[in-house]
Design an enzyme around this catalytic site. Structure first.
Site, PDB file in Angstrom:
ATOM      1  N   HIS A 158      14.241   2.912 103.293  1.00  0.00           N
ATOM      2  CA  HIS A 158      15.147   3.312 102.271  1.00  0.00           C
ATOM      3  C   HIS A 158      14.858   2.416 100.831  1.00  0.00           C
ATOM      4  CE1 HIS A 158      17.998   4.503 105.665  1.00  0.00           C
ATOM      5  NE2 HIS A 158      16.936   5.241 105.671  1.00  0.00           N
ATOM      6  N   TYR A 208      13.993  -0.543 100.000  1.00  0.00           N
ATOM      7  CA  TYR A 208      14.394  -1.959  99.889  1.00  0.00           C
ATOM      8  C   TYR A 208      12.850  -2.764  99.846  1.00  0.00           C
ATOM      9  CZ  TYR A 208      19.034  -0.397 100.868  1.00  0.00           C
ATOM     10  OH  TYR A 208      20.353   0.297 100.602  1.00  0.00           O
ATOM     11  N   ARG A 236      14.311  14.405 106.420  1.00  0.00           N
ATOM     12  CA  ARG A 236      15.388  15.564 106.122  1.00  0.00           C
ATOM     13  C   ARG A 236      15.694  15.689 104.829  1.00  0.00           C
ATOM     14  NH1 ARG A 236      18.265  16.874 111.322  1.00  0.00           N
ATOM     15  NH2 ARG A 236      16.683  16.390 112.899  1.00  0.00           N
ATOM     16  N   HIS A 262      14.295  -4.052 108.500  1.00  0.00           N
ATOM     17  CA  HIS A 262      14.554  -3.169 107.492  1.00  0.00           C
ATOM     18  C   HIS A 262      13.452  -2.992 106.582  1.00  0.00           C
ATOM     19  CE1 HIS A 262      16.501   0.079 105.562  1.00  0.00           C
ATOM     20  NE2 HIS A 262      17.645  -0.518 105.222  1.00  0.00           N
TER      21      HIS A 262
END
Length: 367
Positions: free
Chosen positions: A179, A181, A268, A176
Site C-alpha cells: 500500500h 508505505y 482489483r 506491512h
C-alpha cells in the site's frame, strides 16, 4: 439449498492448520486503520472492538501499528515502541485470546506517507526517495532520502517492535510491505530511484524487505511472522513497471524463511458501487509461495468460497464487511444478510469513538 446444507459445503467454514495455529475457519479480519489511538496509544474501547470480531479459532490481524516515532503517518494510529503502548495492547490481546482467537499485529512504517507535524522534532519523513507525493496534499512535504548507512538502523527498529508485540501477548506479527508505505517505497520501481545497493535491480529493491524479514524472524521466530504485499496496486503513487515479476520474485524468495503466511492484495483496480473487478491474478504468486497463502481485496462470501475451493488461497481476508459485521463468520455460515458499512465513520469523525466502531449490530440484535 438450505442454509444447513450450504454450511456443510462452504469452503470458508472449513478448518485449516496454519503452522502451529489450528484455525476453525478461513475468514480473517483484515488490518484496518481506525484512527482511535490517542497519542498513538490504543484506548480501552478497542477491547470491545476486537473481541466483538473474535470467534473461536478465528484469525485476526490488528491494525497497522507503528514501529518507532518516525513510523506513523496518521495522528491517531497505534504504536508498539513504548511501554505505555505495549501495556495498552495487553488487555485487548487478552480479550481476543479469552474467546479463542488467534491474533497477529501488523507492524508498519509509513515512510513518506507522513509529514513533519507527525515526526519527532518536526523533521522530514524518511523514504527510499526524496520524491514527494503529488496527489496527497497532506503528504506534500518532500521526504528525506535515507542514506545507505542509515538503512540498517531502520531495519533494526523492527526488532524491538516485534519483541514488544510478543510481550503484549500477540501470537505473531505481520510485516506491512504493501500500500505504498516504506517497504513498498523500496520495492516499487516507480518510487525507488536509488543508485546504491537498495535500488535499481529487482534484487536490490527487495533487499530492504528481506532484511526486515530476517531481523524479525531472528527476533521472534518464523512461525510467528507473516507479510502483506500488494505488487499490483499503485496505492499512494507506488506502482511498478512489472508487478507480476515483482510478486513472483518476492513469493519465491520468501520461501526460505519458513514464514507463517504470505498475505497478498488482489489487483482489483476498478470499482462498481461497492463491487470490485479483478484485472489480474495472484495465481502465479500462489504457485510460487510454498506456505499458507492469504488473499484480500473486496471479497464477498461467494467469491471467497470460490477462491478456497479452487485452491487459489488458503485463507481469505475481509476488511470493510468485517468492520460492519462483527459476526461475519456466523453470517457466512447462515448466508444471512450483511450490515452495510458507513465509510464516513471508518476513521474518527464523531466525538463518540464508538460510532462506526463498536455499534454495528449482531444478527440477534439487528432490527
Amino acid at each position: 439449498m438450505s442454509p444447513q446444507a450450504e454450511e456443510s459445503t462452504a469452503p470458508l467454514l472449513t478448518p485449516y492448520k496454519m503452522g502451529k495455529f489450528n484455525l476453525s475457519h478461513r475468514v480473517v479480519l483484515a488490518p484496518l486503520t481506525r484512527e482511535r489511538s490517542y497519542n498513538n496509544v490504543l484506548q480501552p474501547l478497542a477491547i470491545l472492538y476486537y473481541s466483538q470480531r473474535t470467534s473461536k479459532g478465528g484469525l485476526l490481524i490488528a491494525e497497522a501499528t507503528g514501529i518507532s516515532d518516525t513510523a506513523h503517518g496518521y495522528p491517531d494510529a497505534p504504536g508498539l515502541w513504548t511501554k505505555e503502548q505495549v501495556e495498552a495492547w495487553k488487555p485487548i490481546v487478552d480479550a481476543v485470546h479469552a474467546k479463542g482467537g488467534v491474533f497477529f499485529v501488523q507492524l508498519w512504517h509509513s515512510g513518506r506517507l507522513s509529514n513533519p507535524g507527525l515526526q519527532p522534532n518536526g523533521q522530514a519523513p524518511i523514504s527510499s526517495t526524496d520524491k514527494p507525493l503529488l496527489s496527497f496534499p497532506e503528504y506534500s512535504s518532500p521526504p528525506r532520502r535515507l542514506r545507505t548507512d542509515e538503512i540498517l538502523g531502520i531495519v533494526n527498529d523492527f526488532r524491538p517492535a516485534a519483541r514488544n508485540a510478543i510481550e503484549a501477548g500477540f501470537d505473531g506479527v505481520e510485516i506491512h510491505g504493501a500500500h505504498g508505505y516504506l517497504i513498498e517505497q523500496f520495492l516499487k520501481d516507480q518510487v525507488n530511484d536509488r543508485t546504491d545497493k537498495y535500488g535499481g535491480s529487482l534484487e536490490n529493491r527487495c533487499r530492504f524487505a528481506f532484511e526486515i524479514v530476517e531481523a524479525i524472524v531472528d527476533e521472534i521466530g518464523a512461525e510467528r511472522v507473516g507479510i502483506r504485499l500488494s505488487p499490483f496496486q499503485d496505492y499512494h503513487e507506488a506502482g511498478d513497471s512489472n508487478p507480476e515479476e515483482l510478486g513472483v520474485y518476492l513469493a519465491n524468495a520468501l520461501n526460505k524463511y519458513g514464514l507463517a503466511y504470505c498475505h497478498m492484495v488482489e489487483p482489483r483496480m476498478k470499482t462498481v458501487g461497492e463491487k470490485f473487478e479483478c484485472s489480474e491474478s495472484l495465481v502465479p504468486m500462489r504457485k510460487a509461495f510454498n506456505g499458507t497463502f492469504l488473499v484480500a481485496g473486496g471479497y464477498q462470501r461467494e467469491d471467497g468460497n470460490k477462491a478456497i475451493a479452487e485452491n487459489r488461497a488458503d485463507l481469505v481476508v475481509y476488511g470493510c464487511i468485517f468492520l460492519a459485521n462483527p459476526d461475519l463468520p456466523e453470517r457466512f455460515k447462515l448466508n444471512a444478510p450483511l450490515n452495510k458499512y458507513d465509510r464516513a465513520t471508518f476513521y474518527l469523525t464523531n466525538p463518540d469513538p464508538a460510532v462506526g466502531y463498536t455499534d454495528y449490530p449482531f444478527l440477534e440484535t439487528k432490527s
